[in-house]
Design a protein around this motif. Structure first.
Motif, PDB file in Angstrom:
ATOM      1  N   THR A 124     -33.976 -41.828 -17.439  1.00  0.00           N
ATOM      2  CA  THR A 124     -34.671 -42.532 -18.520  1.00  0.00           C
ATOM      3  C   THR A 124     -34.383 -41.854 -19.852  1.00  0.00           C
ATOM      4  OG1 THR A 124     -36.476 -43.280 -17.108  1.00  0.00           O
ATOM      5  CG2 THR A 124     -36.923 -43.172 -19.456  1.00  0.00           C
ATOM      6  N   THR A 153     -29.552 -56.714 -16.067  1.00  0.00           N
ATOM      7  CA  THR A 153     -30.446 -56.041 -17.007  1.00  0.00           C
ATOM      8  C   THR A 153     -31.828 -56.674 -16.954  1.00  0.00           C
ATOM      9  OG1 THR A 153     -29.844 -57.489 -18.859  1.00  0.00           O
ATOM     10  CG2 THR A 153     -28.535 -55.467 -18.568  1.00  0.00           C
ATOM     11  N   THR A 163     -38.800 -51.473 -23.161  1.00  0.00           N
ATOM     12  CA  THR A 163     -37.832 -50.864 -22.244  1.00  0.00           C
ATOM     13  C   THR A 163     -36.736 -51.851 -21.883  1.00  0.00           C
ATOM     14  OG1 THR A 163     -39.501 -49.389 -21.273  1.00  0.00           O
ATOM     15  CG2 THR A 163     -37.510 -49.773 -19.987  1.00  0.00           C
ATOM     16  N   LYS A 165     -33.571 -52.108 -19.184  1.00  0.00           N
ATOM     17  CA  LYS A 165     -33.072 -51.469 -17.964  1.00  0.00           C
ATOM     18  C   LYS A 165     -31.693 -52.018 -17.595  1.00  0.00           C
ATOM     19  CE  LYS A 165     -37.606 -50.528 -15.916  1.00  0.00           C
ATOM     20  NZ  LYS A 165     -38.480 -50.705 -14.720  1.00  0.00           N
ATOM     21  N   SER A 172     -33.079 -46.579 -17.591  1.00  0.00           N
ATOM     22  CA  SER A 172     -34.031 -47.171 -18.529  1.00  0.00           C
ATOM     23  C   SER A 172     -33.810 -46.571 -19.914  1.00  0.00           C
ATOM     24  CB  SER A 172     -35.473 -46.907 -18.083  1.00  0.00           C
ATOM     25  OG  SER A 172     -35.757 -47.573 -16.869  1.00  0.00           O
TER      26      SER A 172
END
Length: 390
Positions: A124, A153, A163, A165, A172
């Motif tokens: 992350t 995504t 966020t 991803k 992330s």
């Protein structure tokens, strides 16, 4: 004696091999200047890489034209906010997209989005701060997405946390909105900026593998742009105080929180220096492309030179002092000088927030604080990428 001789000979050959074997290098200009511009011996980073025994001053250099840029086009990126999408909003020139940051005595590695995805798999990255952090968050997503447009995504937008991803890699990339870093609470209907409290925000940052913080612009806002009604320090409420004093109090709260709560063997911590604005043409009048310039409107080329063209921001002196005093200093991504040279990189009137009347009055309406995408924040992320992997 024969046995002793053989042992000495073996030791000599071992040392000779270590001397002759070349260290791993990255092309002809490996980055060595990944440490801060100040000492930070407590940083837990890879050993410095050498190139011709020289030290790369990563944040000192000049802008050079490079027609291989930009690294993505705005229509190809699904996340750019209209306020940063200068081409979509009718900016007529495009030369501002064609500049690459050139440190004085080395080359920056070109951003490699696939390498980023592979090396950050399962991790992350979180940007924390104000809308300049938002600018950089969107930039990084665009730079990665450009090399992997078909990867799955998922995006969630929220306040304070958004966020994006990359599902196939378990990565992330988040933005947490905290313009002052420290907490703001509502007390009896009033917004209270708590200069010694960051626990409310900080609990959301604990599990990130890379944390990049920024703050600065909101500390000087006044009137309707001011984000608080009172400041609280050591149990006392203030209607106002010296803004540099307030900034230092808030930053020391942040620095103490990082030292006491972040495991630096697991989490890389960066602080991005103050992003300059360009509302004062006296700082660049000698190189202005518009003889009647009153702000960044009409500017289409960077400033030249390798020194700071105006008065160095007082906020940066505070930032530098606070980071120096940290037990384990954050890595200071010192983008202030290189960004100061980019008077051409702002949205100006090419922001989606303006109506036709406002666009016709650039003296009052130009945005000379944020940055176009593609644009300067891509270089910030190239520097972040370099610091992470080289």
């Amino acid at each position: 004696m024969a046995v002793l001789f053989l042992k000495l000979l073996g030791s000599f050959l071992t040392i000779l091999c270590l001397v002759l074997v070349k260290p791993h290098t990255v092309s002809s200009a490996v980055i060595m200047g990944l440490r801060n511009h100040h000492n930070n011996h407590n940083h837990h980073r890879r050993p410095m890489l050498q190139a011709n025994q020289s030290t790369c001053a990563l944040f000192v250099g000049t802008w050079v034209r490079d027609d291989t840029y930009p690294m993505y086009q705005s229509p190809e990126c699904p996340i750019i906010d209209s306020e940063f999408n200068c081409q979509m909003n009718g900016r007529p020139d495009s030369d501002y997209l064609k500049y690459r940051w050139q440190p004085l005595n080395c080359q920056l590695p070109r951003f490699n989005g696939l390498e980023f995805l592979v090396k950050m798999k399962g991790k992350t990255v979180m940007f924390v701060g104000d809308s300049l952090g938002l600018n950089q968050w969107e930039s990084l997503i665009c730079m990665i997405h450009a090399v992997a447009p078909r990867t799955r995504t998922h995006m969630t937008r929220g306040d304070p946390l958004s966020t994006f991803k990359f599902l196939d890699y378990g990565i992330s990339v988040s933005f947490y909105r905290a313009p002052y870093l420290v907490d703001i609470d509502v007390v009896h209907g009033k917004r209270v900026l708590k200069l010694e409290d960051i626990s409310g925000n900080g609990k959301s940052w604990l599990n990130a593998d890379v944390l990049s913080f920024n703050t600065g612009h909101w500390w000087s806002h006044e009137g309707s742009l001011q984000g608080w009604d009172y400041m609280e320090s050591m149990g006392t409420y203030y209607q106002d105080m010296d803004r540099l004093v307030a900034l230092e109090k808030g930053l020391r709260t942040w620095a103490n929180w990082v030292d006491n709560n972040i495991d630096r063997s697991k989490t890389r911590v960066f602080f991005q220096s103050i992003s300059p604005t360009h509302y004062n043409p006296s700082e660049w009048s000698a190189g202005s492309t518009s003889s009647t310039a009153k702000n960044c409107y009409g500017e289409t080329a960077p400033m030249s030179g390798t020194t700071y063209p105006g008065a160095y921001p007082d906020q940066m002196r505070v930032v530098d002092a606070v980071i120096r005093d940290m037990h384990s200093p954050a890595y200071l991504l010192d983008i202030t000088m290189l960004s100061e040279l980019r008077k051409d990189g702002h949205p100006s009137i090419y922001s989606g927030d303006l109506n036709p009347k406002q666009k016709a009055n650039p003296d009052r309406s130009a945005d000379c604080s944020h940055w176009c995408l593609p644009g300067l924040p891509d270089t910030w992320n190239q520097l972040l990428y370099t610091a992470l992997f080289y």
